[in-house]
Scaffold this motif. Structure first.
Motif, short mmCIF file in Angstrom:
data_model
loop_
_atom_site.label_atom_id
_atom_site.label_comp_id
_atom_site.label_asym_id
_atom_site.label_seq_id
_atom_site.Cartn_x
_atom_site.Cartn_y
_atom_site.Cartn_z
N PRO B 123 0.83 -1.18 0.18
CA PRO B 123 0.05 -0.02 0.00
C PRO B 123 0.89 1.13 -0.06
O PRO B 123 0.52 2.02 -0.47
CB PRO B 123 -1.03 -0.04 1.42
N ARG B 124 2.14 1.08 0.54
CA ARG B 124 3.05 2.47 0.78
C ARG B 124 3.26 2.87 -0.64
O ARG B 124 3.37 4.13 -1.04
CB ARG B 124 4.29 2.01 1.46
N LEU B 125 3.50 1.94 -1.73
CA LEU B 125 3.85 2.35 -3.00
C LEU B 125 2.79 3.16 -3.65
O LEU B 125 2.70 4.15 -4.44
CB LEU B 125 4.15 1.12 -3.85
N ALA B 126 1.30 2.79 -3.40
CA ALA B 126 0.06 3.54 -3.91
C ALA B 126 0.33 5.11 -3.45
O ALA B 126 0.03 6.01 -4.21
CB ALA B 126 -1.12 2.77 -3.67
N GLU B 127 0.74 5.03 -2.10
CA GLU B 127 0.68 6.39 -1.69
C GLU B 127 1.80 7.31 -2.25
O GLU B 127 1.71 8.47 -2.48
CB GLU B 127 1.12 6.29 -0.06
N ARG B 128 2.89 6.77 -2.66
CA ARG B 128 4.05 7.48 -3.04
C ARG B 128 4.36 7.40 -4.62
O ARG B 128 5.24 7.59 -4.94
CB ARG B 128 5.17 7.10 -2.31
N LEU B 129 3.17 7.25 -5.37
CA LEU B 129 3.27 6.98 -6.74
C LEU B 129 3.97 8.03 -7.37
O LEU B 129 4.93 7.65 -8.50
CB LEU B 129 1.81 6.79 -7.29
N SER B 130 3.90 9.16 -7.27
CA SER B 130 4.50 10.29 -8.12
C SER B 130 5.76 10.86 -7.42
O SER B 130 6.18 12.02 -7.98
CB SER B 130 3.32 11.37 -8.02
N GLN B 131 6.14 10.12 -6.57
CA GLN B 131 7.37 10.40 -5.59
C GLN B 131 8.60 10.00 -6.35
O GLN B 131 8.58 8.86 -6.67
CB GLN B 131 7.49 10.12 -4.17
N PRO B 132 9.89 10.94 -6.58
CA PRO B 132 11.15 10.09 -7.11
C PRO B 132 11.39 9.01 -6.07
O PRO B 132 11.31 9.10 -4.84
CB PRO B 132 11.98 11.17 -7.04
N ALA B 133 11.92 7.76 -6.70
CA ALA B 133 12.14 6.68 -5.89
C ALA B 133 13.42 6.75 -4.89
O ALA B 133 13.31 6.15 -3.88
CB ALA B 133 12.29 5.60 -6.87
N GLY B 134 14.23 7.87 -5.23
CA GLY B 134 15.16 8.07 -4.46
C GLY B 134 14.84 8.77 -3.09
O GLY B 134 15.59 8.48 -2.07
N THR B 135 13.56 9.06 -2.99
CA THR B 135 13.11 9.67 -1.53
C THR B 135 12.37 8.83 -0.87
O THR B 135 12.20 8.98 0.27
CB THR B 135 12.23 10.94 -1.99
N LEU B 136 12.37 7.51 -1.38
CA LEU B 136 11.90 6.45 -0.37
C LEU B 136 12.74 5.98 0.65
O LEU B 136 13.98 6.19 0.47
CB LEU B 136 11.17 5.13 -1.17
N SER B 137 12.10 5.28 1.48
CA SER B 137 13.00 4.84 2.76
C SER B 137 13.74 3.54 2.26
O SER B 137 13.17 2.83 1.20
CB SER B 137 12.32 4.45 4.00
N GLY B 138 14.77 2.95 2.85
CA GLY B 138 15.31 1.67 2.38
C GLY B 138 14.28 0.69 2.23
O GLY B 138 14.42 -0.24 1.15
N GLY B 139 13.37 0.51 3.15
CA GLY B 139 12.34 -0.71 3.07
C GLY B 139 11.53 -0.60 1.90
O GLY B 139 11.24 -1.37 1.28
N GLU B 140 11.08 0.73 1.86
CA GLU B 140 10.29 1.31 0.88
C GLU B 140 10.70 0.91 -0.62
O GLU B 140 10.11 0.31 -1.53
CB GLU B 140 9.76 2.37 0.88
#
Lengths: 296, 235
Positions: B123-140
């Motif tokens: 579900p976290r990925l759906a929330e962050r769809l338009s965010q650059p992948a580099g800004t995700l946490s390690g787990g995400e």
């Protein structure tokens, strides 16, 4: 006011041309981490194609399209002839083969056409001038601005919205990973060279439109400009290349207006001094570009 | 499904993998264990096509795919989650996922269905769809890379140290997820240093040491073997 408009149009038109030149170079560099030193010859090829078919009765627009198409073909040929056979083996080898391909094309032009300038056909609009807010401006400057805006928008659309563009951006960060998702390496590289050729072709038409002739060495200045603009902007960033182009044009145009007559012939020395200052301040260029990436 | 015979991988004069053989059957989760430098990742990268083998063979469904290009391996149904957790940092989460389905992008409805499935799992990925992948946490990022690999609808999923460098609570989540993926029927080859967690989800295990298979058996047998620490510590 008139001066401000004049200055703005000059910066934007020169900057548009510079930005396109830089973009054509950096699209290949971003993916392969290799500079295509035969890039300037794509502009030369555009010019000579236009010269060779100038006798035909075709409308100018068709001839121009054929010339740009020839630049695209030459771009893809550069990959097959100078890059692909040695790409995986050694960076130095590609440096030499791309220089060799550049020399080969230039000498072919010297030998089979002429070392003397050849006149290329240009539509009448290129020599017309218009008055905007009191400033008298050649029409071709406005054409250059329009072409730059359209091409940059098209390019942005291609890179952001199409799968091919997204794959190219991915390949520029991490080529191996992109391939492990099924993106074919050769398709990406050939596309990059084709886009590079297309941009060089269009910018070549505009560039040669300023002087109306083509010579075998015509590609040297655009290559140098592209190289410096990408260094200012950051070798790895597409946005950086565009910004670098405009910054370089701003420096050049400002110096044109401010340097006293007797120093004007040393303008490039002043330009490069400023470039060195920019690099001392931001050694990686203005834009950093993708974080990681290895050569393939 | 996947059969590796006498595989060798070399980096110049260094022999990282020295003739290893193992197999993974359809629907099975097999783990390759071993210490740093045992040759696990090299083996995996070689199967994925990112490294050329120096000898031996790799067969997928009986077909010889030794030293195939990485882009070919994806088309044949092998998806890879590399150890370095290679999200494309400047691309958005959405763009990363789109690239995951690159090989089957013509199948719009199938791709969309799979995206929905991935959003249910992550579900976290759906929330962050338009965010650059580099800004995700390690787990995400790890979840994104797994989801991206699954978007190609692989027959075989190669997972290289999915727990590396993640907080213990995230590690647990990742392993729960691997167990869920196994239930979907995908065949998984898991390379791990986290022996306990890996053996808990795996059907069978191979222990590698200095480029060779030092022990093989079911997950239970390997867990019970008392010399597993010794194999790790090089004793």
């Amino acid at each position: 006011m008139t001066f401000a408009i004049q200055f703005l149009i000059n910066v934007l038109s020169l900057g548009g041309a510079y930005a396109l030149m830089a973009l054509g170079l950096v699209i290949v560099y971003g993916i392969l981490r290799l500079v295509n030193f035969a890039y300037g010859e794509l502009i030369m090829v555009t010019g000579y194609t236009l010269f060779l078919i100038s006798g035909s009765a075709l409308p100018w627009f068709v001839m121009a399209a054929a010339a740009v198409a020839m630049a695209v073909v030459t771009g893809i040929a550069t990959d097959y002839i100078a890059f692909r056979p040695v790409r995986a083996k050694s960076v130095t080898a590609v440096l030499i083969t791309s220089f060799a391909f550049s020399t080969l094309l230039q000498n072919a032009a010297l030998l089979f056409i002429s070392p003397r300038p050849r006149v290329i056909p240009l539509p009448e609009i290129f020599s017309r001038t218009v008055e905007i807010g009191g400033a008298i401006t050649p029409m071709r400057n406005l054409l250059t601005i329009a072409a730059a805006v359209i091409l940059l928008a098209l390019f942005a659309f291609l890179m952001r919205r199409t799968v091919l563009g997204i794959a190219m951006r991915a390949a520029a960060t991490n080529f191996t990973m992109a391939r492990m998702l099924g993106v074919p390496a050769n398709l990406i590289i050939s596309s990059a060279f084709a886009i590079s050729g297309f941009i060089a072709g269009v910018v070549g038409l505009l560039w040669m439109g300023r002087i109306g002739t083509v010579v075998p060495g015509i590609g040297l200045e655009p290559l140098l400009v592209a190289f410096i603009a990408t260094i200012i902007g950051g070798m790895r960033s597409l946005t950086g290349a565009v910004i670098g182009g405009f910054v370089l044009a701003f420096i050049d145009t400002s110096l044109n207006y401010t340097l006293p007559q007797e120093l004007l012939k040393f303008r490039d020395a002043f330009t490069f001094s400023l470039v060195i200052l920019i690099l001392l301040w931001r050694p990686e260029g203005l834009m950093r570009g993708p974080a990681t990436g290895q050569r393939t | 499904m996947l059969e590796v015979t006498d595989l060798e991988v070399r980096y110049g004069a260094i022999r990282a993998v020295r003739g290893i053989s193992f197999s993974v059957s359809s629907g099975e989760l097999v783990t390759l264990l071993g210490a740093n430098g045992a040759g696990k990742s090299s083996t995996l990268r070689c199967i994925a096509g990112a490294l050329k083998s120096a000898g031996g063979s790799i067969r997928l469904d009986g077909e010889n795919v030794t030293s195939a290009k990485p882009e070919i391996m994806v088309r044949k149904g092998v998806a890879t989650v590399p150890e370095t957790r290679d999200v494309f940092p400047d691309l958005t989460v959405d763009e990363n996922l789109r690239l995951g389905s690159y090989t089957r992008r013509a199948d719009r409805s199938g791709v969309n269905a799979d995206r929905e499935r991935m959003f249910e799992l992550f579900p976290r990925l759906a929330e962050r769809l338009s965010q650059p992948a580099g800004t995700l946490s390690g787990g995400e990022q790890q979840m994104l890379v797994i989801a991206r690999a699954m978007m190609s609808r692989p027959k075989v999923l190669l997972l290289d140290e999915p727990s590396l460098g993640l907080a213990p609570v995230i590690v647990d989540q990742i392993f729960e997820l691997i167990a869920k993926l196994k239930q979907t029927g995908v065949t998984i080859l898991l390379v791990e240093q986290n022996v306990t967690e890996a053996l808990a989800v795996a059907d069978r295990a191979y222990v590698m040491r200095l480029g060779k298979v030092a022990a093989a058996g079911t997950a239970a047998e390997i867990s019970a073997a008392t010399d597993i620490d010794a194999l790790y510590l090089g004793g």
